[in-house]
Design an enzyme around this catalytic site. Sequence first.
Site, short mmCIF file in Angstrom:
data_model
loop_
_atom_site.label_atom_id
_atom_site.label_comp_id
_atom_site.label_asym_id
_atom_site.label_seq_id
_atom_site.Cartn_x
_atom_site.Cartn_y
_atom_site.Cartn_z
N ASP A 55 0.77 -0.89 0.02
CA ASP A 55 0.26 -0.07 -0.18
C ASP A 55 1.13 1.45 -0.30
O ASP A 55 2.05 1.06 0.23
CB ASP A 55 -0.87 0.44 1.28
CG ASP A 55 -2.41 -1.24 1.67
OD1 ASP A 55 -2.16 -1.23 0.52
OD2 ASP A 55 -2.52 -1.69 1.63
N TYR A 113 6.18 -9.12 6.99
CA TYR A 113 6.27 -8.43 7.04
C TYR A 113 6.37 -8.53 8.60
O TYR A 113 6.16 -8.58 9.40
CB TYR A 113 4.65 -8.18 6.79
CG TYR A 113 3.85 -7.40 5.70
CD1 TYR A 113 4.05 -6.96 5.26
CD2 TYR A 113 3.31 -8.98 5.09
CE1 TYR A 113 3.69 -6.38 3.71
CE2 TYR A 113 3.24 -8.88 3.70
CZ TYR A 113 2.87 -6.96 3.28
OH TYR A 113 2.65 -7.23 1.98
#
Length: 239
Positions: A55, A113
């Site tokens: 994103d 992540y």
Amino acid sequence: IFMRNIKLVIEYDGKDFNGWQKQPNKLNIQGEIEKVISSITGEEDINLIASGRTDAGVHSLGQVANFKTNSKIPIEKMAIAINSQLKKSIRVKKAEEVSSDFHSRYNCHSKTYNYVIDNSEQGSAIYRNLSYHVSKKLNIEKMQKAISYFIGEHDFSSFKSSGTSSKSSVRTIYNATVVKENDKVTISLTGNGFLYNMVRIISGTLVEVGLNNIEPQEIPKIIEAKNRQMAGKTLPSQG
């Protein structure tokens, strides 16, 4: 015609970008790299496929992507050539030639992540775009207990933002840790894939645990509820 398939490992500072994916009139990672590859190969229709889309504002230490080319640039010169024309906020760390059937997304076995929290009282000037500041001291032991409940295969509907294109909300988390080093708290999640904003919502929920607003043993109930309202807030992208 035999085309070469080139795999890249890419690091980027996402602060100024509108995410990975190519979109008109918005600065994005994919578009910037494709432009440069077109420039050095002289090929117009470069299609750079990534292992996943990040994103706006999200950073990467090792995004894997691949593209096909007829260019004769030697593989040991490829990263140097691309980096010579790229913005400094994007770096190709490695380029290698792979078999023609390699596909960054379909051949991806797992992704990791890290969400980084600056848990110092006053925050950081230098690292403000690379971490999320929480000034109140976090209870790390509770966060560590809470994150263990995410390991395994679950329906993560409680931890996805609306706007998810994925049909299924079931994902498998292989490894999940919370590590504190001085004032830096790193939440790390490795899984077979992640839903839209899933890591940022899990991290937001873990912050609530660290602030004693949610007890670790409530996590399984939040997962089972499949209700976004039960989980914590979506933390900002810079972490």
